[in-house]
Each structure stands twice: as structure tokens, then as C-alpha cells.
Design a protein around this motif. Structure first.
Motif, PDB file in Angstrom:
ATOM      1  N   GLN A   1       0.830  -1.201   0.000  1.00 56.31           N
ATOM      2  CA  GLN A   1       0.000   0.000   0.000  1.00 56.31           C
ATOM      3  C   GLN A   1       0.866   1.253   0.000  1.00 56.31           C
ATOM      4  N   ILE A   2       1.970   1.213   0.729  1.00 52.02           N
ATOM      5  CA  ILE A   2       2.883   2.360   0.747  1.00 52.02           C
ATOM      6  C   ILE A   2       3.468   2.588  -0.646  1.00 52.02           C
ATOM      7  N   LEU A   3       3.829   1.501  -1.329  1.00 54.05           N
ATOM      8  CA  LEU A   3       4.327   1.627  -2.697  1.00 54.05           C
ATOM      9  C   LEU A   3       3.266   2.215  -3.616  1.00 54.05           C
ATOM     10  N   THR A   4       2.017   1.774  -3.420  1.00 54.05           N
ATOM     11  CA  THR A   4       0.904   2.301  -4.221  1.00 54.05           C
ATOM     12  C   THR A   4       0.729   3.794  -3.995  1.00 54.05           C
ATOM     13  N   ASN A   5       1.039   4.249  -2.782  1.00 58.10           N
ATOM     14  CA  ASN A   5       0.923   5.680  -2.457  1.00 58.10           C
ATOM     15  C   ASN A   5       2.054   6.514  -3.049  1.00 58.10           C
ATOM     16  N   GLY A   6       2.999   5.860  -3.708  1.00 60.76           N
ATOM     17  CA  GLY A   6       4.081   6.595  -4.364  1.00 60.76           C
ATOM     18  C   GLY A   6       5.351   6.715  -3.560  1.00 60.76           C
ATOM     19  N   GLU A   7       5.386   6.085  -2.393  1.00 59.87           N
ATOM     20  CA  GLU A   7       6.581   6.142  -1.545  1.00 59.87           C
ATOM     21  C   GLU A   7       7.470   4.944  -1.851  1.00 59.87           C
ATOM     22  N   THR A   8       8.788   5.158  -1.859  1.00 60.90           N
ATOM     23  CA  THR A   8       9.716   4.055  -2.088  1.00 60.90           C
ATOM     24  C   THR A   8      11.007   4.316  -1.339  1.00 60.90           C
ATOM     25  N   SER A   9      11.651   3.240  -0.920  1.00 63.00           N
ATOM     26  CA  SER A   9      12.935   3.336  -0.228  1.00 63.00           C
ATOM     27  C   SER A   9      13.544   1.950  -0.184  1.00 63.00           C
ATOM     28  N   ALA A  10      14.841   1.898   0.104  1.00 62.29           N
ATOM     29  CA  ALA A  10      15.516   0.604   0.220  1.00 62.29           C
ATOM     30  C   ALA A  10      14.933  -0.200   1.372  1.00 62.29           C
ATOM     31  N   ALA A  11      14.646   0.474   2.490  1.00 62.31           N
ATOM     32  CA  ALA A  11      14.092  -0.215   3.660  1.00 62.31           C
ATOM     33  C   ALA A  11      12.723  -0.809   3.360  1.00 62.31           C
ATOM     34  N   LEU A  12      11.910  -0.066   2.605  1.00 63.22           N
ATOM     35  CA  LEU A  12      10.568  -0.540   2.267  1.00 63.22           C
ATOM     36  C   LEU A  12      10.641  -1.797   1.402  1.00 63.22           C
ATOM     37  N   HIS A  13      11.465  -1.760   0.351  1.00 63.98           N
ATOM     38  CA  HIS A  13      11.594  -2.928  -0.521  1.00 63.98           C
ATOM     39  C   HIS A  13      12.240  -4.105   0.218  1.00 63.98           C
ATOM     40  N   TYR A  14      13.195  -3.795   1.095  1.00 63.82           N
ATOM     41  CA  TYR A  14      13.857  -4.854   1.868  1.00 63.82           C
ATOM     42  C   TYR A  14      12.855  -5.562   2.781  1.00 63.82           C
ATOM     43  N   ASN A  15      12.057  -4.786   3.506  1.00 65.10           N
ATOM     44  CA  ASN A  15      11.049  -5.382   4.398  1.00 65.10           C
ATOM     45  C   ASN A  15       9.996  -6.155   3.617  1.00 65.10           C
ATOM     46  N   LEU A  16       9.635  -5.630   2.452  1.00 64.73           N
ATOM     47  CA  LEU A  16       8.654  -6.321   1.612  1.00 64.73           C
ATOM     48  C   LEU A  16       9.233  -7.628   1.090  1.00 64.73           C
ATOM     49  N   GLY A  17      10.517  -7.593   0.723  1.00 68.70           N
ATOM     50  CA  GLY A  17      11.184  -8.821   0.296  1.00 68.70           C
ATOM     51  C   GLY A  17      11.214  -9.853   1.416  1.00 68.70           C
ATOM     52  N   ASN A  18      11.467  -9.397   2.641  1.00 63.63           N
ATOM     53  CA  ASN A  18      11.472 -10.303   3.794  1.00 63.63           C
ATOM     54  C   ASN A  18      10.090 -10.933   4.016  1.00 63.63           C
TER      55      ASN A  18
ATOM     56  N   GLU B   1      16.032  -7.098  -5.096  1.00 58.92           N
ATOM     57  CA  GLU B   1      16.763  -6.465  -6.201  1.00 58.92           C
ATOM     58  C   GLU B   1      16.499  -4.957  -6.229  1.00 58.92           C
ATOM     59  N   LYS B   2      15.237  -4.560  -6.008  1.00 61.37           N
ATOM     60  CA  LYS B   2      14.898  -3.137  -5.970  1.00 61.37           C
ATOM     61  C   LYS B   2      15.603  -2.447  -4.808  1.00 61.37           C
ATOM     62  N   ALA B   3      15.652  -3.105  -3.648  1.00 60.70           N
ATOM     63  CA  ALA B   3      16.337  -2.542  -2.493  1.00 60.70           C
ATOM     64  C   ALA B   3      17.822  -2.368  -2.782  1.00 60.70           C
ATOM     65  N   LEU B   4      18.409  -3.335  -3.494  1.00 58.75           N
ATOM     66  CA  LEU B   4      19.833  -3.270  -3.811  1.00 58.75           C
ATOM     67  C   LEU B   4      20.125  -2.160  -4.813  1.00 58.75           C
ATOM     68  N   GLN B   5      19.175  -1.872  -5.695  1.00 63.17           N
ATOM     69  CA  GLN B   5      19.343  -0.744  -6.614  1.00 63.17           C
ATOM     70  C   GLN B   5      19.410   0.575  -5.851  1.00 63.17           C
ATOM     71  N   LEU B   6      18.590   0.688  -4.805  1.00 61.55           N
ATOM     72  CA  LEU B   6      18.528   1.928  -4.027  1.00 61.55           C
ATOM     73  C   LEU B   6      19.647   2.016  -2.989  1.00 61.55           C
ATOM     74  N   LYS B   7      20.163   0.857  -2.577  1.00 58.28           N
ATOM     75  CA  LYS B   7      21.241   0.848  -1.575  1.00 58.28           C
ATOM     76  C   LYS B   7      22.266  -0.218  -1.952  1.00 58.28           C
ATOM     77  N   PRO B   8      23.041   0.047  -2.999  1.00 57.94           N
ATOM     78  CA  PRO B   8      24.008  -0.948  -3.475  1.00 57.94           C
ATOM     79  C   PRO B   8      25.090  -1.216  -2.433  1.00 57.94           C
ATOM     80  N   GLY B   9      25.545  -2.467  -2.406  1.00 61.25           N
ATOM     81  CA  GLY B   9      26.606  -2.831  -1.485  1.00 61.25           C
ATOM     82  C   GLY B   9      26.158  -3.186  -0.087  1.00 61.25           C
TER      83      GLY B   9
END
Length: 249
Positions: free
Chosen positions: A45-62, A78-86
């Protein structure tokens, strides 16, 4: 009228930010309680609202990993790694998710200039390098103003050198960000979301079968034709598959 519109837009953004913060906290609580399905719904739902971050994608992946949803978990790691490589945590969890996939196709290795560039600039994402450029440009402006108003020759020389250093760093960061963006656009990757898909030698359901892929496989898109896309694997194997069977990174 413009002032009212600006204040209204500011209020709407503030309300949206507050709602996303509440959703994020609720999702974290649901995850902590073991309700991974509810957590995933809240994060989505947060993604649908237009918000994105490495933490959000990471938690969603988990969350999807806990639900044994292979393709979504790999996609969001993969999306989280794009936003926070390494990031080690993201990389490690991505490897765990990949081990759940049926197809062990490996990763495409970068070589030559691209490999050196990727390795040397992996500390920050495109957004990160952009922020570094902005910070360095502000530093250049601050040093230049001090240089302009300073009257002591010795100080002016030191400040001038500092200003030039910030300017060079700003320009370099912009070039890195632009180059990373260009390389990323050239490498159009996607994750297979279909449980199983038979690839064809041509963009037609009547064409001969090439090979089969399963959910979670990472592929590189080479070409598009109507509702078909041609993909390539790290071993150079190519085939055509329906666009609906994958999701672009």
C-alpha cells in the motif's frame, strides 16, 4: 490563489507522509507478530501511495520470503539493492531467496570498463551520487562566497583551492550518476513471475520451444514485439516469452 494552492499541496504531502509512516509502523508490527501476509499488504500500500525506499523494498522482500513467494521476494530485494548498493543484509537475503528458485542461472558478470566502473561506484546508488553532487556544489558556492568577500591573500588562496576541489567533486559525481543511469537503462532486467513459462524461438505461441524458466529467474530484456519480449540469460541463451510472465526491475 497560488499561495493557497501551494499550502494545500504542502498539507496533502504532509498528510500522505503521515499516513505512510503509520502504514510502515503497522506493517512492521504485523511482521514482528508473524502476520507476514498483512505486513506485505501494508508495505504494498505504501508503494501504491508513491513512496519508495531501500528499507521498504527490503522489508517487503522479507515478508514475501517468509510467505515462500519466490519471485516477489527476489524482485523487492533487487529493488532494495538498486537503491542501496553494497548493503550486506540485502545481498545476503537476496542470495537466500535465489536459493529457493528452481533455475540456477547465476548472475551476469560485468567486464572491462563496465566492470571497473560498477565496482568503483557501487558504494552509492544513482540518487546517492546525485545528492553528493548537490552537497559538493553547495560547498563550492559557500567557499566561493568566502573567497569573494575575503581580504587576506593567504586565506583567499586556501579557500580558492577548496572551492575548486568541491567543484571537481560535484562535476565528477554528476558524471558518475549520469553514467550509472545510462548503463542501468541499457541493462533492462526483469524477474520471471510466472510459476513456469516455456520460451519460444520466435515471438509466437506456435513457434518451437526454446527452454523453460520458473519463477524468480532474473533475465535481461533484449527486444520487445507486441505482447512478447526477447530475453537473454547469463549463458547467452535467448528466447521469447509473454510480457505478462515477468516484471521489470
Amino acid at each position: 490563489m497560488k499561495k493557497i494552492c501551494f499550502l494545500l499541496a504542502l498539507f496533502i504531502n504532509f498528510v500522505g507522509f503521515a499516513q505512510n509512516e503509520q502504514l510502515f509502523e503497522a506493517a512492521n508490527n504485523a511482521y514482528a507478530e508473524g502476520d507476514y501476509k498483512e505486513a506485505a499488504m501494508q508495505y504494498e500500500q505504501i508503494l501504491t501511495n508513491g513512496e519508495t525506499s531501500a528499507a521498504l523494498h527490503y522489508n517487503l522482500g522479507n515478508s514475501y520470503y517468509k510467505l515462500n513467494r519466490i519471485a516477489p521476494s527476489i524482485f523487492h530485494y533487487e529493488k532494495a539493492l538498486q537503491l542501496k548498493p553494497g548493503d550486506d543484509d540485502i545481498q545476503n537475503n537476496l542470495e537466500f531467496a535465489r536459493n529457493m528458485a528452481i533455475d540456477a542461472i547465476g548472475e551476469e558478470e560485468s567486464s572491462g570498463f563496465r566492470g571497473i566502473f560498477d565496482t568503483s561506484t557501487s558504494a552509492f546508488s544513482i540518487t546517492g551520487w546525485s545528492w553528493i553532487a548537490i552537497f559538493c556544489m553547495l560547498g563550492f558556492v559557500a567557499f566561493f562566497l568566502v573567497y569573494y568577500f575575503s581580504e587576506r591573500t593567504a586565506i583567499k588562496r586556501l579557500i580558492f583551492i577548496g572551492a575548486m576541489v568541491f567543484l571537481v567533486l560535484a562535476i565528477s559525481s554528476v558524471l558518475v550518476a549520469v553514467t550509472k543511469q545510462s548503463l542501468q537503462e541499457e541493462r533492462d532486467y526483469a524477474i520471471v513471475f510466472a510459476e513456469e513459462v516455456v520460451l519460444k524461438n520466435e515471438p509466437s505461441s506456435r513457434a518451437n520451444d526454446a527452454f523453460t524458466l520458473h519463477e524468480g529467474a532474473k533475465v535481461r530484456i533484449i527486444e520487445e514485439f507486441q505482447e512478447w519480449v526477447e530475453i537473454e540469460l547469463p549463458n547467452q541463451s535467448r528466447g521469447w516469452m509473454p510480457q505478462e510472465a515477468l516484471r521489470r526491475l
